[in-house]
Design an enzyme around this catalytic site. Structure first.
Site, PDB file in Angstrom:
ATOM      1  N   PRO A   1     -17.807  -0.321  13.800  1.00  0.00           N
ATOM      2  CA  PRO A   1     -18.560  -0.513  12.711  1.00  0.00           C
ATOM      3  C   PRO A   1     -18.682   0.286  11.624  1.00  0.00           C
ATOM      4  O   PRO A   1     -18.932   0.405  10.460  1.00  0.00           O
ATOM      5  CB  PRO A   1     -20.077  -1.109  12.921  1.00  0.00           C
ATOM      6  CG  PRO A   1     -19.729  -1.761  14.502  1.00  0.00           C
ATOM      7  CD  PRO A   1     -18.619  -0.826  15.033  1.00  0.00           C
ATOM      8  N   ASP A   2     -18.683   1.621  12.053  1.00  0.00           N
ATOM      9  CA  ASP A   2     -18.876   2.950  11.401  1.00  0.00           C
ATOM     10  C   ASP A   2     -17.743   3.662  11.038  1.00  0.00           C
ATOM     11  O   ASP A   2     -17.692   4.862  10.484  1.00  0.00           O
ATOM     12  CB  ASP A   2     -19.978   4.106  11.941  1.00  0.00           C
ATOM     13  CG  ASP A   2     -19.504   4.579  13.335  1.00  0.00           C
ATOM     14  OD1 ASP A   2     -18.422   4.069  14.020  1.00  0.00           O
ATOM     15  OD2 ASP A   2     -20.331   5.180  13.806  1.00  0.00           O
TER      16      ASP A   2
ATOM     17  N   GLU B   1       0.941  -1.085  -0.156  1.00  0.00           N
ATOM     18  CA  GLU B   1       0.110   0.110  -0.124  1.00  0.00           C
ATOM     19  C   GLU B   1       0.766   1.241  -0.088  1.00  0.00           C
ATOM     20  O   GLU B   1       0.570   2.225  -0.581  1.00  0.00           O
ATOM     21  CB  GLU B   1      -1.043  -0.101   1.174  1.00  0.00           C
ATOM     22  CG  GLU B   1      -2.204  -1.000   0.993  1.00  0.00           C
ATOM     23  CD  GLU B   1      -3.040  -0.350   0.022  1.00  0.00           C
ATOM     24  OE1 GLU B   1      -2.993   0.586  -0.614  1.00  0.00           O
ATOM     25  OE2 GLU B   1      -3.617  -1.595  -0.249  1.00  0.00           O
TER      26      GLU B   1
ATOM     27  N   GLU C   1      -3.392  13.424  -4.262  1.00  0.00           N
ATOM     28  CA  GLU C   1      -2.026  14.315  -3.849  1.00  0.00           C
ATOM     29  C   GLU C   1      -1.222  13.660  -2.749  1.00  0.00           C
ATOM     30  O   GLU C   1      -2.026  13.210  -2.025  1.00  0.00           O
ATOM     31  CB  GLU C   1      -2.583  15.738  -3.299  1.00  0.00           C
ATOM     32  CG  GLU C   1      -1.576  16.714  -2.803  1.00  0.00           C
ATOM     33  CD  GLU C   1      -2.385  18.178  -2.712  1.00  0.00           C
ATOM     34  OE1 GLU C   1      -1.402  18.885  -2.195  1.00  0.00           O
ATOM     35  OE2 GLU C   1      -3.284  18.360  -2.463  1.00  0.00           O
TER      36      GLU C   1
END
Length: 164
Positions: free
Chosen positions: A100-101, A78, A131
């Protein structure tokens, strides 16, 4: 079901296939997805952030763990994809964030690490990143940041190891 019955009732067959599909999707998507956020540190003490294409907000680089990968491999991949930077070493675990959110797209569990990095900042994945910029800790952008990355950075800057 025999072939004649199949040909006579395509609606029932379609409905059965739909139920099977729903069951499979439920099994897959009703479990959290594991991902990473990386706090990349340059040798001058700056922290590298990306501006996301999907929401236009500053964020930590990172992403989902691919099948067959461990967290260090995901961090390395990544970092390279989103910043062009090379991982020297993972310094420490900053936290595990599992609300969960926390990610508006899906329920994900995010493993956050501090990483020593080197190289030249360059966007490799233009579909995700607008950017790249390095900030001294005192000049990190304020909220809003993407997902829960502002909290992750604040926990890091406070020296915490968080399980949330």
């Amino acid at each position: 079901m025999n072939v004649i019955a199949f040909l006579k009732s395509p609606f029932q067959t379609t409905r059965s296939l739909w139920r099977i599909g729903q069951t499979v999707l439920g099994i897959i998507f009703r479990h959290p997805i594991t991902g990473t956020s990386i706090i990349p540190l340059l040798s001058d003490g700056k922290i590298v952030l990306i501006r996301r294409r999907d929401d236009g907000l500053w964020a930590l680089p990172g992403g989902m763990v691919d099948w067959g990968e461990d967290i260090p491999t995901t961090v390395r991949r990544e970092l390279l994809e989103e910043t062009g930077l090379e991982l020297i070493k993972i310094r420490r675990l900053v936290g595990v964030y599992s609300a969960p959110d926390r990610d508006p797209r899906i329920h994900s569990i995010c493993v956050v690490v501090e990483a020593e990095v080197q190289g030249t900042m360059e966007i490799h994945d233009t579909s995700e990143v607008l950017e790249i910029k390095a900030f001294y800790p005192s000049s990190i952008p304020q909220e809003p940041m993407s997902h829960d990355h502002y909290r992750q950075l604040q926990d890091y800057l406070s020296g915490l190891t968080t399980l949330a």
